[in-house]
Write a protein that holds these residues in place. Structure first.
Motif, PDB file in Angstrom:
ATOM      1  N   ILE A   3      35.825  39.832  46.989  1.00  0.00           N
ATOM      2  CA  ILE A   3      35.984  38.507  45.751  1.00  0.00           C
ATOM      3  C   ILE A   3      34.369  38.086  45.158  1.00  0.00           C
ATOM      4  CG2 ILE A   3      37.615  36.847  44.846  1.00  0.00           C
ATOM      5  CD1 ILE A   3      38.746  40.514  45.131  1.00  0.00           C
ATOM      6  N   ILE A   4      33.922  37.849  43.969  1.00  0.00           N
ATOM      7  CA  ILE A   4      32.517  36.927  44.435  1.00  0.00           C
ATOM      8  C   ILE A   4      33.818  36.574  42.655  1.00  0.00           C
ATOM      9  CG2 ILE A   4      31.690  38.903  45.006  1.00  0.00           C
ATOM     10  CD1 ILE A   4      30.218  40.281  42.035  1.00  0.00           C
ATOM     11  N   LYS A   5      31.996  35.587  42.567  1.00  0.00           N
ATOM     12  CA  LYS A   5      32.031  34.875  40.832  1.00  0.00           C
ATOM     13  C   LYS A   5      31.913  35.819  39.983  1.00  0.00           C
ATOM     14  CE  LYS A   5      32.021  29.853  43.184  1.00  0.00           C
ATOM     15  NZ  LYS A   5      30.728  29.017  42.643  1.00  0.00           N
ATOM     16  N   PRO A   6      32.673  35.592  38.959  1.00  0.00           N
ATOM     17  CA  PRO A   6      31.910  36.744  37.496  1.00  0.00           C
ATOM     18  C   PRO A   6      30.986  36.707  37.557  1.00  0.00           C
ATOM     19  CG  PRO A   6      34.238  35.147  37.327  1.00  0.00           C
ATOM     20  CD  PRO A   6      33.351  34.519  38.737  1.00  0.00           C
ATOM     21  N   PHE A   7      29.377  35.320  37.193  1.00  0.00           N
ATOM     22  CA  PHE A   7      28.868  35.496  37.303  1.00  0.00           C
ATOM     23  C   PHE A   7      27.476  36.292  37.913  1.00  0.00           C
ATOM     24  CE2 PHE A   7      28.591  30.988  39.839  1.00  0.00           C
ATOM     25  CZ  PHE A   7      27.407  31.073  39.837  1.00  0.00           C
ATOM     26  N   LYS A   8      28.330  36.569  38.737  1.00  0.00           N
ATOM     27  CA  LYS A   8      27.161  37.663  39.720  1.00  0.00           C
ATOM     28  C   LYS A   8      27.174  38.576  39.982  1.00  0.00           C
ATOM     29  CE  LYS A   8      25.355  33.781  42.934  1.00  0.00           C
ATOM     30  NZ  LYS A   8      23.364  33.916  42.597  1.00  0.00           N
TER      31      LYS A   8
ATOM     32  N   VAL B 114      44.028  24.506  36.636  1.00  0.00           N
ATOM     33  CA  VAL B 114      44.051  25.435  36.315  1.00  0.00           C
ATOM     34  C   VAL B 114      44.415  26.319  38.094  1.00  0.00           C
ATOM     35  CG1 VAL B 114      42.633  27.285  35.938  1.00  0.00           C
ATOM     36  CG2 VAL B 114      42.316  25.365  34.466  1.00  0.00           C
ATOM     37  N   ASP B 115      45.397  26.744  38.588  1.00  0.00           N
ATOM     38  CA  ASP B 115      45.537  27.402  39.321  1.00  0.00           C
ATOM     39  C   ASP B 115      44.624  28.317  39.419  1.00  0.00           C
ATOM     40  OD1 ASP B 115      47.681  25.210  40.289  1.00  0.00           O
ATOM     41  OD2 ASP B 115      48.944  26.333  39.239  1.00  0.00           O
ATOM     42  N   PHE B 116      44.466  29.567  38.652  1.00  0.00           N
ATOM     43  CA  PHE B 116      44.274  30.966  39.068  1.00  0.00           C
ATOM     44  C   PHE B 116      42.779  30.434  38.421  1.00  0.00           C
ATOM     45  CE2 PHE B 116      48.624  31.807  39.830  1.00  0.00           C
ATOM     46  CZ  PHE B 116      48.427  31.990  41.472  1.00  0.00           C
ATOM     47  N   LEU B 117      41.946  30.620  39.397  1.00  0.00           N
ATOM     48  CA  LEU B 117      40.363  30.447  38.834  1.00  0.00           C
ATOM     49  C   LEU B 117      39.636  32.571  38.666  1.00  0.00           C
ATOM     50  CD1 LEU B 117      38.688  28.316  41.664  1.00  0.00           C
ATOM     51  CD2 LEU B 117      39.821  27.810  38.549  1.00  0.00           C
ATOM     52  N   PRO B 118      39.164  32.327  38.050  1.00  0.00           N
ATOM     53  CA  PRO B 118      39.349  33.563  37.308  1.00  0.00           C
ATOM     54  C   PRO B 118      38.050  34.393  38.729  1.00  0.00           C
ATOM     55  CG  PRO B 118      37.165  32.039  35.936  1.00  0.00           C
ATOM     56  CD  PRO B 118      38.879  31.720  36.950  1.00  0.00           C
ATOM     57  N   LYS B 119      37.483  35.766  38.980  1.00  0.00           N
ATOM     58  CA  LYS B 119      37.325  36.433  39.829  1.00  0.00           C
ATOM     59  C   LYS B 119      37.130  37.331  39.530  1.00  0.00           C
ATOM     60  CE  LYS B 119      37.048  32.225  42.551  1.00  0.00           C
ATOM     61  NZ  LYS B 119      35.837  32.128  43.082  1.00  0.00           N
ATOM     62  N   ILE B 120      36.060  37.993  40.650  1.00  0.00           N
ATOM     63  CA  ILE B 120      35.859  39.936  39.914  1.00  0.00           C
ATOM     64  C   ILE B 120      35.916  40.160  41.143  1.00  0.00           C
ATOM     65  CG2 ILE B 120      33.667  41.437  40.268  1.00  0.00           C
ATOM     66  CD1 ILE B 120      34.646  40.271  37.049  1.00  0.00           C
TER      67      ILE B 120
ATOM     68  N   THR C 163      23.048  38.237  47.475  1.00  0.00           N
ATOM     69  CA  THR C 163      23.736  38.199  46.288  1.00  0.00           C
ATOM     70  C   THR C 163      24.268  37.481  45.519  1.00  0.00           C
ATOM     71  OG1 THR C 163      22.377  40.786  46.885  1.00  0.00           O
ATOM     72  CG2 THR C 163      23.256  39.674  44.460  1.00  0.00           C
ATOM     73  N   ALA C 164      25.616  36.986  45.871  1.00  0.00           N
ATOM     74  CA  ALA C 164      26.097  36.698  45.614  1.00  0.00           C
ATOM     75  C   ALA C 164      26.781  34.762  46.087  1.00  0.00           C
ATOM     76  CB  ALA C 164      28.154  37.185  46.431  1.00  0.00           C
ATOM     77  N   GLN C 165      26.138  34.514  47.481  1.00  0.00           N
ATOM     78  CA  GLN C 165      26.132  33.910  47.852  1.00  0.00           C
ATOM     79  C   GLN C 165      25.889  32.835  46.365  1.00  0.00           C
ATOM     80  OE1 GLN C 165      24.280  32.516  51.681  1.00  0.00           O
ATOM     81  NE2 GLN C 165      26.314  32.595  52.165  1.00  0.00           N
ATOM     82  N   THR C 166      26.465  31.133  46.123  1.00  0.00           N
ATOM     83  CA  THR C 166      25.709  30.517  45.902  1.00  0.00           C
ATOM     84  C   THR C 166      25.588  28.783  46.958  1.00  0.00           C
ATOM     85  OG1 THR C 166      27.958  29.800  45.428  1.00  0.00           O
ATOM     86  CG2 THR C 166      26.752  30.943  43.769  1.00  0.00           C
ATOM     87  N   GLY C 167      26.750  29.018  47.801  1.00  0.00           N
ATOM     88  CA  GLY C 167      26.250  27.921  48.470  1.00  0.00           C
ATOM     89  C   GLY C 167      27.646  27.344  47.879  1.00  0.00           C
ATOM     90  N   ARG C 168      28.357  27.346  46.993  1.00  0.00           N
ATOM     91  CA  ARG C 168      29.044  26.282  47.318  1.00  0.00           C
ATOM     92  C   ARG C 168      30.872  26.930  47.319  1.00  0.00           C
ATOM     93  NH1 ARG C 168      26.403  26.425  41.667  1.00  0.00           N
ATOM     94  NH2 ARG C 168      28.213  27.706  41.211  1.00  0.00           N
TER      95      ARG C 168
END
Length: 112
Positions: free
Chosen positions: A7-12, A53-59, A80-85
């Protein structure tokens, strides 16, 4: 064989996909999902009203691989997916009993 769910952030997505292909991953299934973990969503302002916004968009990536590829795949996704946040995501690895390619009937690692 293993199934890796990430499960990653969409922009990654594009960056992670390209790196996985570079290390020899042959196929990836991608789904748009929503969820929350420790970050517990956030508040937004829309037309002067604040709402949560309870549910955030993910990939969600699903990858079927041989046992020998597992560490490379995990390390590639993490780097690759790590942003540190908060909200960078999770990786879940499960054992697979069998895989069948529907078109040919091939089974096991031949079907990957």
């Amino acid at each position: 064989m293993k199934k890796v769910e990430a499960i990653i952030k969409p922009f990654k997505l594009d960056e992670v996909k390209d790196k996985l292909i570079e290390i020899g991953v042959k196929g990836i299934t991608v789904s748009e999902v929503k969820g929350f973990g420790r970050q517990k969503g956030h508040t937004e302002l829309y037309r002067g009203a604040e709402y949560v916004v309870d549910f955030l968009p993910k990939i969600k990536l699903e990858i079927i691989i041989s046992d020998g590829q597992i560490e490379d795949v995990i390390n590639t996704i993490v780097k690759t997916a790590q942003t540190g946040r908060i909200g960078d995501g999770k990786i879940i690895v499960t054992d697979l009993v069998d895989t069948v390619r529907i078109r040919t009937g091939e089974r096991g690692e031949d079907a990957i």
